[in-house]
Design a protein around this motif. Structure first.
Motif, mmCIF file in Angstrom:
data_model
loop_
_atom_site.group_PDB
_atom_site.id
_atom_site.type_symbol
_atom_site.label_atom_id
_atom_site.label_comp_id
_atom_site.label_asym_id
_atom_site.label_seq_id
_atom_site.Cartn_x
_atom_site.Cartn_y
_atom_site.Cartn_z
ATOM 1 N N GLU A 212 0.825 -1.212 0.000
ATOM 2 C CA GLU A 212 0.000 0.000 0.000
ATOM 3 C C GLU A 212 0.861 1.264 0.000
ATOM 4 O O GLU A 212 0.620 2.205 -0.762
ATOM 5 N N PHE A 213 1.871 1.300 0.851
ATOM 6 C CA PHE A 213 2.751 2.467 0.912
ATOM 7 C C PHE A 213 3.459 2.700 -0.420
ATOM 8 O O PHE A 213 3.632 3.836 -0.862
ATOM 9 N N SER A 214 3.863 1.621 -1.054
ATOM 10 C CA SER A 214 4.614 1.723 -2.303
ATOM 11 C C SER A 214 3.716 2.098 -3.483
ATOM 12 O O SER A 214 4.022 3.014 -4.240
ATOM 13 N N GLN A 215 2.596 1.392 -3.637
ATOM 14 C CA GLN A 215 1.767 1.557 -4.837
ATOM 15 C C GLN A 215 0.775 2.714 -4.722
ATOM 16 O O GLN A 215 0.563 3.450 -5.685
ATOM 17 N N GLU A 216 0.171 2.882 -3.542
ATOM 18 C CA GLU A 216 -0.851 3.920 -3.404
ATOM 19 C C GLU A 216 -0.271 5.263 -2.959
ATOM 20 O O GLU A 216 -0.677 6.315 -3.452
ATOM 21 N N LEU A 217 0.675 5.226 -2.015
ATOM 22 C CA LEU A 217 1.283 6.471 -1.543
ATOM 23 C C LEU A 217 2.520 6.860 -2.342
ATOM 24 O O LEU A 217 3.075 7.937 -2.138
ATOM 25 N N LYS A 218 2.957 5.978 -3.236
ATOM 26 C CA LYS A 218 4.112 6.239 -4.126
ATOM 27 C C LYS A 218 5.398 6.526 -3.347
ATOM 28 O O LYS A 218 6.231 7.344 -3.762
ATOM 29 N N LEU A 219 5.558 5.858 -2.213
ATOM 30 C CA LEU A 219 6.769 6.041 -1.422
ATOM 31 C C LEU A 219 7.891 5.136 -1.918
ATOM 32 O O LEU A 219 7.659 3.989 -2.303
ATOM 33 N N GLN A 220 9.102 5.655 -1.913
ATOM 34 C CA GLN A 220 10.293 4.819 -2.053
ATOM 35 C C GLN A 220 10.579 4.261 -0.656
ATOM 36 O O GLN A 220 10.509 4.997 0.329
ATOM 37 N N ILE A 221 10.896 2.971 -0.573
ATOM 38 C CA ILE A 221 10.976 2.327 0.737
ATOM 39 C C ILE A 221 12.284 1.571 0.902
ATOM 40 O O ILE A 221 12.689 0.799 0.033
ATOM 41 N N ILE A 222 12.927 1.808 2.059
ATOM 42 C CA ILE A 222 14.113 1.054 2.475
ATOM 43 C C ILE A 222 13.728 0.318 3.755
ATOM 44 O O ILE A 222 13.309 0.946 4.729
ATOM 45 N N PHE A 223 13.880 -0.992 3.750
ATOM 46 C CA PHE A 223 13.411 -1.819 4.873
ATOM 47 C C PHE A 223 14.567 -2.679 5.378
ATOM 48 O O PHE A 223 15.004 -3.598 4.708
ATOM 49 N N GLN A 224 15.072 -2.333 6.578
ATOM 50 C CA GLN A 224 16.091 -3.166 7.227
ATOM 51 C C GLN A 224 15.385 -4.069 8.229
ATOM 52 O O GLN A 224 14.861 -3.610 9.234
ATOM 53 N N LYS A 326 -3.111 2.116 12.854
ATOM 54 C CA LYS A 326 -2.509 3.289 13.484
ATOM 55 C C LYS A 326 -1.307 3.782 12.684
ATOM 56 O O LYS A 326 -1.147 4.988 12.454
ATOM 57 N N LEU A 327 -0.458 2.849 12.244
ATOM 58 C CA LEU A 327 0.723 3.246 11.491
ATOM 59 C C LEU A 327 0.336 3.832 10.138
ATOM 60 O O LEU A 327 0.930 4.815 9.682
ATOM 61 N N ARG A 328 -0.663 3.236 9.493
ATOM 62 C CA ARG A 328 -1.153 3.772 8.218
ATOM 63 C C ARG A 328 -1.629 5.216 8.385
ATOM 64 O O ARG A 328 -1.306 6.091 7.573
ATOM 65 N N GLU A 329 -2.367 5.444 9.464
ATOM 66 C CA GLU A 329 -2.891 6.792 9.735
ATOM 67 C C GLU A 329 -1.754 7.803 9.881
ATOM 68 O O GLU A 329 -1.807 8.906 9.326
ATOM 69 N N ILE A 330 -0.709 7.426 10.619
ATOM 70 C CA ILE A 330 0.426 8.334 10.835
ATOM 71 C C ILE A 330 1.137 8.642 9.527
ATOM 72 O O ILE A 330 1.435 9.809 9.218
ATOM 73 N N ILE A 331 1.414 7.608 8.736
ATOM 74 C CA ILE A 331 2.142 7.806 7.478
ATOM 75 C C ILE A 331 1.321 8.626 6.489
ATOM 76 O O ILE A 331 1.847 9.557 5.838
ATOM 77 N N VAL A 332 0.037 8.332 6.363
ATOM 78 C CA VAL A 332 -0.827 9.081 5.433
ATOM 79 C C VAL A 332 -0.865 10.550 5.825
ATOM 80 O O VAL A 332 -0.778 11.450 4.966
ATOM 81 N N GLN A 333 -0.977 10.835 7.134
ATOM 82 C CA GLN A 333 -1.008 12.225 7.591
ATOM 83 C C GLN A 333 0.283 12.966 7.246
ATOM 84 O O GLN A 333 0.257 14.148 6.873
ATOM 85 N N LEU A 334 1.406 12.270 7.361
ATOM 86 C CA LEU A 334 2.680 12.902 7.003
ATOM 87 C C LEU A 334 2.787 13.138 5.501
ATOM 88 O O LEU A 334 3.197 14.224 5.058
ATOM 89 N N VAL A 335 2.422 12.126 4.708
ATOM 90 C CA VAL A 335 2.514 12.254 3.248
ATOM 91 C C VAL A 335 1.631 13.399 2.752
ATOM 92 O O VAL A 335 2.010 14.138 1.840
ATOM 93 N N GLU A 336 0.483 13.573 3.393
ATOM 94 C CA GLU A 336 -0.456 14.624 2.969
ATOM 95 C C GLU A 336 -0.123 15.982 3.584
ATOM 96 O O GLU A 336 -0.781 16.977 3.260
ATOM 97 N N ASN A 337 0.865 16.024 4.460
ATOM 98 C CA ASN A 337 1.195 17.267 5.147
ATOM 99 C C ASN A 337 2.710 17.511 5.135
ATOM 100 O O ASN A 337 3.402 17.295 6.135
ATOM 101 N N PRO A 338 3.255 17.971 3.993
ATOM 102 C CA PRO A 338 4.703 18.226 3.892
ATOM 103 C C PRO A 338 5.212 19.220 4.942
ATOM 104 O O PRO A 338 6.375 19.143 5.352
#
Length: 367
Positions: A212-224, A326-338
């Motif tokens: 979802e983060f990658s395809q819908e929010l168009k985020l580049q993701i680094i996952f360790q 909860k995590l989705r909510e936090i990330i979406v709020q950040l993506v929508e609020n530069p």
């Protein structure tokens, strides 16, 4: 350079990256000296120190059992043997001074310094100093600290706030260059990490959201993921996102050797709250989402994270409250609020101390 030149230093500290990386940052800055790393060869400090070319001096010590039982007495015998071995190292190589970053690995060498009257300096990374720092810092020539609030726990008048020693690259590589080095474009990038060992709770929550983060929010993701959790993460992400390997904007690895480039390439970071991680996060101009490890010794991760929260430099989330919604909510709020992202970036950046290593080395050399 020979040992007889009296320009020999011992560096000690290990068990976790939070003790090892600051120690190595100081070792690297002692460019004109002969440096020996003292640690346990079964821990990660052995691999990291020897890879950098430092001669490694082994002490067979582990964490102190918290209860009086047979294991405690076995540990006590190992501690005595490790102290004797450390005294032999001091007599053989005659270090000018010893720099210790805390943790159980450093205890035998500190005791050996006290016995042989060898000058030593300690550093503690956390807002709540560890047991070794609290109990063994009294006779240290200096104690460098990352947090002002840690000072009240240290029984030494020469406790100085320096910040954590971090690697030089954090002040030299730009964000755009780091993104390019990761193979990314100059767009919003999310880093997910749980420290060098990984964090199962963070992994389990975020792997459900990667697609979802990658395809819908168009985020580049680094996952360790951490070395122990990598296979589990890959197995489960294949079920949720079967084509993830074809996504060039998604990098999943058990561990990144070059965390400087990873963090500098990021804009949002989901992380535990180990002190070194926080120092490197602050030096990387990112918006942190901190989920402290609830079982950390002396509750130090909560203390670290809450300090950043007080400074307006992070979003704070308890592990018990962590779930995909909860995590989705936090990330979406950040993506929508530069503006919110930039606010967190600026406040965390203001806490960065790029000259900590220089200050510590200056004090160490003055011994």
């Amino acid at each position: 350079m020979t040992e007889n030149s009296n320009n020999v230093y011992f560096i000690t500290g290990g068990g976790t990256g939070g003790h090892i990386y600051p120690a190595l940052a100081v070792a690297d800055a002692l460019k004109d000296a002969k440096v020996y790393y003292v640690g346990n060869k079964r821990n990660m400090e052995h691999e990291l120190a020897t890879k950098k070319g430092y001669k490694f001096l082994h002490v067979s010590i582990s964490g102190m059992p918290r209860k009086l039982n047979p294991k405690f007495f076995i540990w006590g015998i190992k501690l005595i043997k490790s102290i004797i071995r450390s005294i032999r190292y001091i007599k053989k190589y005659k270090p000018k001074a010893v720099f210790a970053t805390g943790g159980y690995v450093s205890a035998p060498m500190i005791f050996a310094c006290i016995i042989t009257k060898t000058p030593y300096m300690m550093h503690d990374c956390d807002a709540m100093p560890g047991l070794v720092s609290r109990k063994l810092s009294k006779r240290a020539r200096y104690v460098s600290l990352a947090f002002e609030k840690a000072k009240k726990f240290i029984p030494n008048k020469k406790a100085i706030i320096t910040g954590n020693p971090i690697r030089e690259g954090f002040s030299t590589i730009s964000k755009s260059q780091a993104k390019s080095d990761m193979g990314f474009s100059n767009t919003l990038t999310l880093c997910i990490m749980g420290g060098s060992q990984g964090a199962k709770a963070i992994n389990n929550t975020t792997l459900e959201l990667i697609k979802e983060f990658s395809q819908e929010l168009k985020l580049q993701i680094i996952f360790q993921t951490g070395k122990k959790n990598y296979d589990y993460v890959i197995e489960n992400i294949q079920k949720i996102y079967p084509t993830f390997e074809q996504n060039k904007n998604l990098i999943i690895k058990p561990y990144f050797e070059d965390m400087i480039t990873v963090l500098k390439a990021s804009d949002i970071v989901i992380s535990r709250a180990g002190s070194l991680s926080l120092s490197e996060i602050c030096a990387s101009e990112v918006a942190p989402i901190l989920i402290p490890y609830p079982y950390a010794a002396a509750n130090h991760q909560r203390a670290n994270a809450k300090y950043l929260l007080e400074m307006g430099a992070c979003i704070y989330l308890e592990e018990k409250d962590l779930d995909p919604n909860k995590l989705r909510e936090i990330i979406v709020q950040l993506v929508e609020n530069p503006v919110k992202i930039n606010y967190l970036k600026q406040n965390s950046s203001h806490l960065a101390k790029f000259n900590a290593t220089e200050k510590i080395v200056e004090l160490l050399k003055s011994l």
